[in-house]
Design an enzyme around this catalytic site. Sequence first.
Site, short mmCIF file in Angstrom:
data_model
loop_
_atom_site.label_atom_id
_atom_site.label_comp_id
_atom_site.label_asym_id
_atom_site.label_seq_id
_atom_site.Cartn_x
_atom_site.Cartn_y
_atom_site.Cartn_z
N ASP B 8 0.88 -1.17 0.00
CA ASP B 8 0.00 0.00 0.00
C ASP B 8 0.92 1.22 0.00
O ASP B 8 1.55 1.52 1.01
CB ASP B 8 -0.91 -0.03 1.24
CG ASP B 8 -1.72 1.25 1.40
OD1 ASP B 8 -1.66 2.12 0.51
OD2 ASP B 8 -2.42 1.38 2.43
N LYS B 71 2.44 11.46 -3.30
CA LYS B 71 1.42 10.76 -4.09
C LYS B 71 0.50 11.74 -4.80
O LYS B 71 -0.04 11.44 -5.86
CB LYS B 71 0.61 9.87 -3.14
CG LYS B 71 -0.30 8.89 -3.82
CD LYS B 71 -0.92 7.98 -2.76
CE LYS B 71 -1.84 6.94 -3.36
NZ LYS B 71 -2.37 6.06 -2.29
N GLU B 169 -7.38 0.56 -4.40
CA GLU B 169 -7.36 0.46 -2.94
C GLU B 169 -8.68 -0.03 -2.34
O GLU B 169 -8.68 -0.95 -1.52
CB GLU B 169 -6.93 1.80 -2.33
CG GLU B 169 -5.43 2.02 -2.53
CD GLU B 169 -5.00 3.47 -2.47
OE1 GLU B 169 -5.83 4.32 -2.10
OE2 GLU B 169 -3.84 3.75 -2.80
N ASP B 191 -13.43 4.96 1.11
CA ASP B 191 -12.00 4.99 1.40
C ASP B 191 -11.49 6.43 1.38
O ASP B 191 -11.30 7.02 0.32
CB ASP B 191 -11.28 4.13 0.34
CG ASP B 191 -9.76 4.11 0.54
OD1 ASP B 191 -9.25 4.81 1.44
OD2 ASP B 191 -9.09 3.40 -0.22
#
Lengths: 200, 609
Positions: B8, B71, B169, B191
């Site tokens: 992850d 990210k 994810e 999420d």
Amino acid sequence: MDHFEVFGLPRRLAIDGAELQRKFYELSRRYHPDFHQAAPPEQQAQALEASARLNAAYRALRDPIARIEYLVRLEEGRETKEGAAVKPKAPPELLEEMFEIQESLQEAKASNRSSGRDPGARATLAGQRDRLVARYRDEEARLRGPLSAAWDDGVPAERGRAIAGFKDALAVRAYLRTVIDDIDQALGEAEEGHVSHRRH
Amino acid sequence: MSRIVGIDLGTTNSLIAYVDEKSGLPRVIPDRDGNVLLPSVVSFSGDGVLVGAAARRQLVRRPAATVYSVKRLMGRGYDDVKEELRYLPFKVLPGEGIVKIAIGSREITPPEVSAIVLRSLKERAEAHFGEPIAKAVVTVPAYFNDGQRQATKDAGRIAGLDVVRILNEPTAASLAYGLQRIHEGVVAVYDLGGGTFDISILRVKEGVFEVLATNGNTHLGGDDFDRAIVLWLLDDIRTRHGADLGSDPEALQELRLAAEAAKIRLSADDRTTLTIPFDAFTYHREITRAELDGLIEQLVDSTLLPCRMALADAGLAPADIDEVVLVGGSTRVPLVRRRVHELFGKAPHSQLNPDEVVALGAAVQARILAGGITNMLLLDVTPLSLGIETLGGIVSVLIPRNTTIPTHAREMFTTSVDGQRVVDMHVVQGERELAKDCRSLARFELSGVDPMPAGMPKIEVVFLIDANGILQVTATELRTGKAAAIEVRPAYGLSEADVERMVEESFTYAEADVEARLLIEARNEADIVITHVERALRQGEALVGDDERQTIGAALEALRRARATEDRELIREATTAMNRATEHLAEVMMDAALKAALASRRADRVLEK
């Protein structure tokens, strides 16, 4: 291989959704690239191709209206999406109402630009919208019901006429969708990003 | 088949996991100290590169050379991110398509920074298993576009990892839950992470996890909550202390970290206090959960529209959802839970640790790919419609969003001029009708078309989106059956040659070896303490006696001398001694700050009356 053949189905519109899904899962387990990771590259490429074909076929067939759109393309020999299958067309019996709606739309847009929104104009527009939505649902019901049956049950000579019937109904449906979206937008009810989605 | 791990790669933290063969259950791999989370922070210095907790400690001290939340920059162009650059203390420059980060005189791309994080995780797993690790499943937000996915894959390659699957994810989370807790039915996975938001709706049936629809925002997460708090604190500081800290990178980092910590405490408590010592004053502030809710409410509410759109695309109403699963650290915020509960009308699941569940799911998918699990199958979708630009800049959609992947579409192209030998295509991703409003994915040039009258060549182009959600394009001239040459110019991405070069160069960025790293850490720690003590002495001089001042001065001198040596233990000891020598000073300063804060609150009350 066309989408019907992928599922081993005849070129008919009456399809049992639950059975289609069962078959889709079964074939997915056979072809999905996840289960062919250790295979030689050539076999992996075949699995990828088969899996992509299966997914495209399932998407085209699972929804009754999409199924009809695909059938029309297939029958007319247009396997690619180039050129929309149908051009939106106003239903003739609604022409008069369409003039009124366009007028209300203009007014609504004008009043949106000026400060206050006119509640009366909005109510008129909302009423017109509801009638169009009902008409839109009718058109879909006609496509799924009698028109689909005419294709499935008709002898080959009548099939040309069935395809023409689909195209007419799809054109009306596309037209109604566009106007409903325009009204939604004028009423400020359309949530951003949703309008373009419906037109796909 | 060799071992495949699940990773992850998060905005804030990253994790690595595997499936234990004996129990069949996924497990996260801790580092030597037992920490599971690796902060996704990389700090550069003349001495070497720090990553993780060691780099995180550099955020305040060396803000311009310490990269976090990278990210949010992955696969992005300068125009995409320029709005938020003023909040980032490190320098981001426009590159060719993608952005670059400037560290001193060195320029580095976001995939290279992510590669440093990935390499650290890879080494952690190699130490755990005692064998080299070469393959990984790496997760990305479901709403990541082609360029962002490609950038993540590139990061893996630069780190020496073959990324065998880019996995979404929320879907990963559903796999982790699916192993033990989800029954058959329709599941919504909400999420909300550090920088991204995803909603995915899945049907789980007979071991098949079929994603029906997904939506999201790749620029919304806990970072934005922190930013809202910081802006509010800056205002408060301006009002109460007359200081504008908005352009002080070190102060901004202190505020950001304090805001994040306060936000986390407010998930459990109704109120909390922040105390931040600055040079000129010590800032003290109480913040209640209601105040936090007010600051983030709009951000939280903005996640609800994507949820409704995903439901609409799946053809479902909220009542059709059987189970709701929460993923990502930001779902610990009570307001987030409340809003999700209200929207779906049922209490969400959160039994699995929301920080770990994505990595656990990545490990499950890795095990499926390795052939170790055969009864589970994930059918994911492409989050964004794929189309080509046609006449007048209108987009013609070839693959609608939420189509199950892998999938393909064919399109015929021809020429418009006699003898034309080259055909251009512009491929875009997005939901808008005009190409200019969508995300440019790549421009393709088909060359080597045999000269023919206009309209005669029939070039069939196949657009294939693979199981990673990444596009591949092939073309054939149907009359000759010849494969047409395609030149791809990705709008946002690294070229093959770039990646090759970075794989080679990555060794120069390689993390300093353990001994050297520990020395760097010890020195950095000493530097931080020295700065704090110097500041405390300036502010708190009047609060302590001569003796104490002298003791502190002596300890400070000893620490400075130790800092100059190569002896890590000596530096550590001197740092500890320094901390002991200033314990009392710290106490009296905290006392004074509290009294001042109370006094000002009393003054406020008097004024209110």
